[in-house]
Every structure is written in structure tokens, then in C-alpha cells.
Design a protein around this motif. Structure first.
Motif, PDB file in Angstrom:
ATOM      1  N   PHE A  41      53.674  42.315  39.796  1.00  0.00           N
ATOM      2  CA  PHE A  41      52.877  41.352  39.056  1.00  0.00           C
ATOM      3  C   PHE A  41      52.239  41.991  37.819  1.00  0.00           C
ATOM      4  N   LYS A  63      50.531  41.092  50.083  1.00  0.00           N
ATOM      5  CA  LYS A  63      49.156  40.956  49.577  1.00  0.00           C
ATOM      6  C   LYS A  63      48.809  42.196  48.738  1.00  0.00           C
ATOM      7  N   THR A  65      46.030  43.827  45.409  1.00  0.00           N
ATOM      8  CA  THR A  65      44.781  43.682  44.663  1.00  0.00           C
ATOM      9  C   THR A  65      44.792  44.575  43.426  1.00  0.00           C
ATOM     10  N   PHE A  86      48.595  35.392  34.300  1.00  0.00           N
ATOM     11  CA  PHE A  86      49.134  36.015  35.504  1.00  0.00           C
ATOM     12  C   PHE A  86      50.626  35.737  35.542  1.00  0.00           C
ATOM     13  N   VAL A 100      53.135  32.516  44.685  1.00  0.00           N
ATOM     14  CA  VAL A 100      52.083  33.534  44.694  1.00  0.00           C
ATOM     15  C   VAL A 100      50.751  32.888  44.344  1.00  0.00           C
ATOM     16  N   CYS A 102      46.783  33.362  43.346  1.00  0.00           N
ATOM     17  CA  CYS A 102      45.955  34.345  42.636  1.00  0.00           C
ATOM     18  C   CYS A 102      44.485  34.012  42.853  1.00  0.00           C
ATOM     19  N   TYR A 103      43.725  34.990  43.326  1.00  0.00           N
ATOM     20  CA  TYR A 103      42.307  34.836  43.594  1.00  0.00           C
ATOM     21  C   TYR A 103      41.497  35.841  42.767  1.00  0.00           C
ATOM     22  N   TYR A 104      40.180  35.620  42.710  1.00  0.00           N
ATOM     23  CA  TYR A 104      39.301  36.644  42.141  1.00  0.00           C
ATOM     24  C   TYR A 104      38.074  36.799  43.023  1.00  0.00           C
ATOM     25  N   ALA A 130      48.211  29.626  40.746  1.00  0.00           N
ATOM     26  CA  ALA A 130      49.425  30.106  41.400  1.00  0.00           C
ATOM     27  C   ALA A 130      50.577  30.160  40.417  1.00  0.00           C
ATOM     28  N   ILE A 164      41.157  41.141  41.288  1.00  0.00           N
ATOM     29  CA  ILE A 164      42.193  40.118  41.255  1.00  0.00           C
ATOM     30  C   ILE A 164      43.077  40.342  42.475  1.00  0.00           C
ATOM     31  N   VAL A 166      46.226  38.884  44.993  1.00  0.00           N
ATOM     32  CA  VAL A 166      47.374  37.982  45.039  1.00  0.00           C
ATOM     33  C   VAL A 166      47.959  37.986  46.448  1.00  0.00           C
ATOM     34  N   SER A 167      48.494  36.849  46.814  1.00  0.00           N
ATOM     35  CA  SER A 167      49.068  36.691  48.145  1.00  0.00           C
ATOM     36  C   SER A 167      50.338  35.853  48.039  1.00  0.00           C
TER      37      SER A 167
END
Length: 262
Positions: A41, A63, A65, A86, A100, A102-104, A130, A164, A166-167
Motif C-alpha cells: 500500500f 492487517k 499499520t 490511499f 481494503v 483504511c482507518y486512522y 476503502a 493509518i 489497513v485491513s
């Protein structure tokens, strides 16, 4: 991309024994991706270098980070970072029927010089958006300029770690969260959600500007007009706008901070 020359005829005799083929190497996402350190990524913060140094959370390879500092990796105050890009790196192939998320997460950095402190406070992970094989890149709105906790730490100049995360999830999970293409329309259902969120954020900003104007006008009212009425100078709007513009140039979020401090 197939560049086969076996069927090419030319004026001079030429024998072509093989076809020439060039192809972009493909990296399939598997549990071994994490073990071999394959990067999958990328993230771009406007005005900052591209970051691809995601670290796997576990051996599943699903997963990852990436930690960034603010100030440092990100400009300060953090509220000025309104969007991030992203994307999947070229040649990365996701598992079939997967996308995928995407979180923060924002975490306050402890300050040793301030003596004993409680554990660092954190926002917890919040969903940004995502990407999918069909849409391998996306501009994600952070919304940080409208979040009270971000405004508070920005005002107090508290250093932050921005994580950041991602999963890789099934498309069913993405659709349940409203960030995947809808099977019925083949259009992202997230578009409506993001549009509503942007409209809500704009309404909040407009309200705060209106409150600032009202408070400024109220400071000139002597009460002589009676309850429910206000007497102000004729040039009140020009005076307010000049004041607003000067303060905005020093701090674009000044009118939002007042609510965060209430």
C-alpha cells in the motif's frame, strides 16, 4: 502487455522464432506477504513524500499499520490535513472478492518533561474509506478540521502519533460498512454517505461563522432597543469581516475552537 512480433511482415526477409512479451510483475497478497516484507500500500499526504512503509500487525498478511508524527511527518496543526490519498501499489493483486479498509487513530505523545502522566489518550480507530481491485486508489476526507478532539490538541500544541491502519476484508464487509460498490448500481454507496458527511461538516462550519458574527454584533448592542432587538453600527458587517479575515489568516480554524473550549 503482449508485444508479440510473430505475425509482423517486413520488406526485408526476417525470421522471428519467438514472441516478445513484457508484463508487469504481480504480487499476490498472501499470508507470506508479511513474512517477506512485501509492501502493498501507499499513502500520500498533500505536500509530503509518498509513504509505503506499512508494517504487518501479524503473520496473516491482512492487517498493516503506518505511524506518522505530528508535527514532523505531518504538518501542524493537524486540522489543516483535510485529505489523504490511499492506494494499492502497482502489481499488487488482492485476494478474490476482497477490498481494503483504511482507518486512522490519533494518540497523544507523552511528554517526559511534564513528569508522571496518565496513559496516552487515543481516539480509537475510525474508518476513513476503502479501495477495491476496481478502484485501487481513493482520495479520503479526514474530517479532522471539524473534530473537537483534534481542535483541542491542536490548540494546546500536543504532539500526536497518527496511525493509518489497513485491513484486507471481504467485499461483503465493505458493503456492510457502506464503502463498497453496490451490486445493484455498480456505484459506490459511500458516495452518498460521504456527500452527507461533507454537507453536515459544511453546515457545522457555517453555523460557527454565524455564531461568530452574532457574538460580534452583540458586543455593540447597548440594550436600548429592548428585548429581542439589537442596535448596531451601520458598518458592522464590514468591521466584522475585516476582523474575521485578519484572524482567519493567522488561524483558519479560530472560529471552530471556541465551541471546542466550551
Amino acid at each position: 502487455m503482449d508485444l508479440s512480433m510473430s505475425g509482423l511482415s517486413m520488406s526485408a526477409p526476417m525470421a522471428v522464432s519467438q514472441s516478445m512479451t513484457t508484463a508487469t510483475p504481480t504480487t499476490a497478497v498472501t499470508p507470506t506477504s508479511a513474512a517477506v516484507g512485501t509492501q502493498l500500500f501507499g499513502v500520500v499526504i498533500p505536500g509530503r513524500p509518498v509513504r509505503t512503509d506499512f508494517v504487518p500487525v501479524d503473520a496473516s498478511g491482512l492487517k498493516w499499520t503506518l505511524n506518522m508524527t505530528c508535527p514532523g511527518d505531518l504538518q501542524s496543526p493537524l486540522a489543516l490535513v483535510r485529505e489523504i490519498v490511499f492506494f494499492l501499489l502497482p502489481g499488487v493483486a488482492l485476494p478474490e472478492n476482497h477490498g481494503v479498509l483504511c482507518y486512522y487513530q490519533l494518540t497523544a505523545v507523552p511528554q517526559p518533561h511534564m513528569g508522571p502522566q496518565p496513559p496516552p489518550s487515543s481516539t480509537g480507530f475510525e474508518l476513513l474509506g476503502a479501495i477495491t481491485p476496481e478502484t485501487p486508489s481513493s482520495v479520503l476526507q479526514t474530517g479532522w478540521a471539524e473534530k473537537e478532539e483534534v481542535l483541542q490538541v491542536s490548540q494546546n500544541e500536543i504532539p500526536l502519533t497518527v496511525t493509518i491502519a489497513v485491513s484486507i476484508e471481504t467485499m461483503d464487509n465493505l458493503q456492510n460498512l457502506g464503502v463498497a460498490p453496490s451490486p445493484a448500481t455498480n456505484n459506490p454507496t459511500a458516495v452518498t454517505d460521504q456527500s452527507s458527511k461533507r454537507n453536515s461538516n459544511r453546515l457545522y462550519v457555517a453555523q460557527q461563522i454565524a455564531y461568530d458574527l452574532f457574538n460580534f454584533m452583540q458586543s455593540f448592542d447597548t440594550g436600548a432597543a429592548g428585548s429581542g432587538n439589537m442596535v448596531v453600527p451601520n458598518n458592522i458587517f464590514d468591521r466584522w469581516f475585516k476582523r474575521f479575515e485578519n484572524r482567519f489568516q493567522r488561524d483558519p480554524n479560530f472560529f471552530l475552537k471556541k465551541k471546542a473550549n466550551e
